[in-house]
Scaffold this active site. Sequence first.
Site, PDB file in Angstrom:
ATOM      1  N   GLU A 277       0.837  -1.215   0.000  1.00 19.87           N
ATOM      2  CA  GLU A 277       0.000   0.000   0.000  1.00 19.87           C
ATOM      3  C   GLU A 277       0.868   1.260   0.000  1.00 19.87           C
ATOM      4  O   GLU A 277       0.497   2.274   0.596  1.00 19.87           O
ATOM      5  CB  GLU A 277      -0.907  -0.042   1.240  1.00 19.87           C
ATOM      6  CG  GLU A 277      -2.316   0.435   1.031  1.00 19.87           C
ATOM      7  CD  GLU A 277      -2.902   0.042  -0.307  1.00 19.87           C
ATOM      8  OE1 GLU A 277      -3.262  -1.130  -0.460  1.00 19.87           O
ATOM      9  OE2 GLU A 277      -3.016   0.912  -1.172  1.00 19.87           O
TER      10      GLU A 277
HETATM   11  C1  FAD Z   1       2.364  -9.878   0.420  1.00 20.70           C
HETATM   12  C2  FAD Z   1       2.177  -8.766  -0.547  1.00 20.70           C
HETATM   13  C3  FAD Z   1       0.914  -8.371  -0.919  1.00 20.70           C
HETATM   14  C4  FAD Z   1       0.735  -7.367  -1.863  1.00 20.70           C
HETATM   15  N1  FAD Z   1      -0.527  -7.047  -2.293  1.00 20.70           N
HETATM   16  C5  FAD Z   1      -0.661  -6.236  -3.373  1.00 20.70           C
HETATM   17  C6  FAD Z   1      -1.935  -6.061  -3.998  1.00 20.70           C
HETATM   18  O1  FAD Z   1      -2.945  -6.592  -3.547  1.00 20.70           O
HETATM   19  N2  FAD Z   1      -1.997  -5.300  -5.119  1.00 20.70           N
HETATM   20  C7  FAD Z   1      -0.898  -4.689  -5.652  1.00 20.70           C
HETATM   21  O2  FAD Z   1      -1.019  -4.042  -6.673  1.00 20.70           O
HETATM   22  N3  FAD Z   1       0.311  -4.816  -5.068  1.00 20.70           N
HETATM   23  C8  FAD Z   1       0.461  -5.576  -3.949  1.00 20.70           C
HETATM   24  N4  FAD Z   1       1.682  -5.735  -3.372  1.00 20.70           N
HETATM   25  C9  FAD Z   1       2.816  -4.993  -3.908  1.00 20.70           C
HETATM   26  C10 FAD Z   1       3.279  -3.869  -2.991  1.00 20.70           C
HETATM   27  O3  FAD Z   1       2.329  -2.860  -2.934  1.00 20.70           O
HETATM   28  C11 FAD Z   1       4.657  -3.419  -3.477  1.00 20.70           C
HETATM   29  O4  FAD Z   1       5.566  -4.454  -3.173  1.00 20.70           O
HETATM   30  C12 FAD Z   1       5.094  -2.106  -2.891  1.00 20.70           C
HETATM   31  O5  FAD Z   1       4.280  -1.065  -3.331  1.00 20.70           O
HETATM   32  C13 FAD Z   1       6.547  -1.765  -3.218  1.00 20.70           C
HETATM   33  O6  FAD Z   1       6.827  -1.978  -4.567  1.00 20.70           O
HETATM   34  P1  FAD Z   1       8.093  -2.883  -4.976  1.00 20.70           P
HETATM   35  O7  FAD Z   1       8.011  -4.137  -4.215  1.00 20.70           O
HETATM   36  O8  FAD Z   1       8.168  -2.963  -6.441  1.00 20.70           O
HETATM   37  O9  FAD Z   1       9.335  -2.087  -4.418  1.00 20.70           O
HETATM   38  P2  FAD Z   1      10.133  -0.927  -5.190  1.00 20.70           P
HETATM   39  O10 FAD Z   1       9.186   0.050  -5.756  1.00 20.70           O
HETATM   40  O11 FAD Z   1      11.110  -1.544  -6.099  1.00 20.70           O
HETATM   41  O12 FAD Z   1      10.891  -0.240  -3.972  1.00 20.70           O
HETATM   42  C14 FAD Z   1      12.067  -0.788  -3.380  1.00 20.70           C
HETATM   43  C15 FAD Z   1      12.560   0.161  -2.287  1.00 20.70           C
HETATM   44  O13 FAD Z   1      12.889   1.424  -2.868  1.00 20.70           O
HETATM   45  C16 FAD Z   1      12.159   2.461  -2.241  1.00 20.70           C
HETATM   46  N5  FAD Z   1      11.766   3.447  -3.256  1.00 20.70           N
HETATM   47  C17 FAD Z   1      11.256   3.225  -4.481  1.00 20.70           C
HETATM   48  N6  FAD Z   1      11.020   4.385  -5.094  1.00 20.70           N
HETATM   49  C18 FAD Z   1      11.381   5.371  -4.254  1.00 20.70           C
HETATM   50  C19 FAD Z   1      11.365   6.798  -4.300  1.00 20.70           C
HETATM   51  N7  FAD Z   1      10.914   7.453  -5.371  1.00 20.70           N
HETATM   52  N8  FAD Z   1      11.822   7.479  -3.229  1.00 20.70           N
HETATM   53  C20 FAD Z   1      12.259   6.834  -2.131  1.00 20.70           C
HETATM   54  N9  FAD Z   1      12.284   5.498  -2.030  1.00 20.70           N
HETATM   55  C21 FAD Z   1      11.862   4.768  -3.074  1.00 20.70           C
HETATM   56  C22 FAD Z   1      10.949   1.790  -1.615  1.00 20.70           C
HETATM   57  O14 FAD Z   1      10.448   2.532  -0.514  1.00 20.70           O
HETATM   58  C23 FAD Z   1      11.527   0.443  -1.212  1.00 20.70           C
HETATM   59  O15 FAD Z   1      12.163   0.561   0.038  1.00 20.70           O
HETATM   60  C24 FAD Z   1       1.876  -6.713  -2.398  1.00 20.70           C
HETATM   61  C25 FAD Z   1       3.155  -7.086  -1.993  1.00 20.70           C
HETATM   62  C26 FAD Z   1       3.316  -8.117  -1.111  1.00 20.70           C
HETATM   63  C27 FAD Z   1       4.722  -8.548  -0.754  1.00 20.70           C
END
Ligand code: FAD
Length: 596
Positions: free
Chosen positions: A440
């Site tokens: 989220e």
């Molecule tokens: C169990 C689980 C359930 C989930 N459920 C859903 C769901 O129902 N629907 C859905 O769509 N998604 C879902 N997700 C996905 C989840 O919302 C994302 O994993 C999350 O938003 C982070 O995206 P990412 O994993 O690609 O990390 P990334 O975007 O790759 O981020 C990696 C790190 O970099 C940091 N970062 C990235 N960009 C920036 C920035 N501009 N400035 C500062 N820091 C930054 C982040 O804070 C993080 O620490 C789920 C994930 C899990 C593990």
Amino acid sequence: MQVYEAPLRDMAFVLNELHADDGFGDLEALSEFTPDLTGAILEEAAKVAQEVLLPLNRSGDMEGCTLENGVVRTPKGFKEAYDMFREGGWCALASDPEWGGQGLPEAVNKLTEEMICSANLSFSLYPGLTHGATTAIEGYASDELKQAYLPKMVSGEWSGTMCLTEPHCGTDLGMLRTKAVPQDDGSYKLTGAKIFISAGEHDLTQNIVHLVLARMPDAPPGVKGISLFLVPKYLPKDDGTPGAANGVSVQAIEHKMGLKASATCQLNFEDSVGWLVGKPHKGMEAMFTMMNTERVSVGIQGLGVGEAAYQSAVWYAKDRVQGRSLSGVKNPAGPADPIIVHPDVRRMLMTMRAYNEGSRAIGAWVARALDAERHSTDPEVKARAQDFIALMTPVVKALFTDLGHEAAHLAVQVYGGHGYIAESGVEQFARDARIAMIYEGTNGIQALDLVGRKMPAHMGRYLRSFFHPVAAFVEANKEDADFGKMIEGLEKAFGALQLSTGTIAQKGMKDPEEAAAAATDYLRLIGLVAMGYTFAKAALIARGKLAEGAEDAAFYKAKITTARFFFDRLLPQATAAFLAIKSGKASMMELEADAF
Ligand SMILES: Cc1cc2nc3c(=O)[nH]c(=O)nc-3n(C[C@H](O)[C@H](O)[C@H](O)COP(=O)(O)OP(=O)(O)OC[C@H]3O[C@@H](n4cnc5c(N)ncnc54)[C@H](O)[C@@H]3O)c2cc1C
């Protein structure tokens, strides 16, 4: 052992006593929800949480979800529990009566959400996401879609999802690739791959309604070219019942650190029929309605797990005997004293307790604003409530989940080595709580939302919805004979928050990296001030009740002690956050990437 009994007394306190003077007023539309009625609803919710959902928490964690021939099965007992939950009307609590909901105040709904999350976090996601999806459909979908989907989703017969994440894009949704091609009949055909989709496929409901972010062929690049579509797993027949499969398939389910009974799915959409929700290329606006609802609910997830972890730790600390009390033997009949006598164990238990009570108090305040936003007839109150919700949504999401996770880890520590062993049940809390800090929008992204959007919005207007009541409270109570020192602490932390706001605004204008570098500490600082304010208020109310000779004196005395602990032991974190903010970005950003 996982121990949980809904904290009904504290819930009644935050619901009926703590926020009576918060300026959101008594809402005529909710006048039928008297303390007696809401108390009875919360008692029933507690039974469902304790008797139906809690017994499935550990078994669900051990068994997990399975995928066989494209079908996802939830762990044993989940389907029966879901049916009972749905038939009991618990899916529809806060939804609009127009769609079959019960129109309960959010202030009550959020407390029931807390209980469900305490008892079984994995379970909470199935009805929780459905509720979030209905808010986006209600706000942005056509009347036809509303009529076809909302009654079934509100009743819980059909569930909902949010499909944003793709393998190459999570935070940066501007890069998403799922395509939506317009058809002659006004529908769209969607093709693409989504990952990490909670409740993307399961065996609890007859149909699943996916809210999918995708791009039309003529879409501008980036987030300005994203649209939102409603894509059902089965296309409804003319009579409204689920018909043909709609090209949505499960590629895999994720094997995760925790939250194992929640099915997290990789979904493929192949020419799946969908309908536009909201305007073309304005999908983020519609999706934000769901995301904001979910962000507050995810915060409540942190609190829910924190409470279950706390109660389990208290149970153990009274049961486990090791060593003797430094102030003299407390259990002469036994070989040692229970570990609850030791100051360091007390430190952990009181920290968890204060975080939970503080979060519950802030959550109830925000929930009152959600009710005022929806039901107040006074435009000024409505506007103030909206400002306050906008400001506090990232705070609730990130602060509560950080603290819930900390509480879960403290519970493991209270159990010692036994906490690290699966049988104790508490390591599950630590694994389950971890995800709430990530999904989220990660907590880092929440902090950026706070400093980048919410803080400067309308020249600080959102901030004023919080600063004004705190300033007025400090002014009115700083000479208080009993709690003057407490209020002085609040005044100091509030001063640090105001100074930090100025520093970030000033430095951030010249260099946005300065504001970004301060964001997480700023979010913690505002959270600590909000907690200090609600604890100080609670202490004054408790003192008044004790003076009146209230029956449950033990509750009020404990409230004052917990408030004192917060001010003595936890609010000093505000100074650390202030100093970190003041130091600026220099040491954080100096090293070149290849020096790491
Ligand atoms: C169990 C689980 C359930 C989930 N459920 C859903 C769901 O129902 N629907 C859905 O769509 N998604 C879902 N997700 C996905 C989840 O919302 C994302 O994993 C999350 O938003 C982070 O995206 P990412 O994993 O690609 O990390 P990334 O975007 O790759 O981020 C990696 C790190 O970099 C940091 N970062 C990235 N960009 C920036 C920035 N501009 N400035 C500062 N820091 C930054 C982040 O804070 C993080 O620490 C789920 C994930 C899990 C593990």
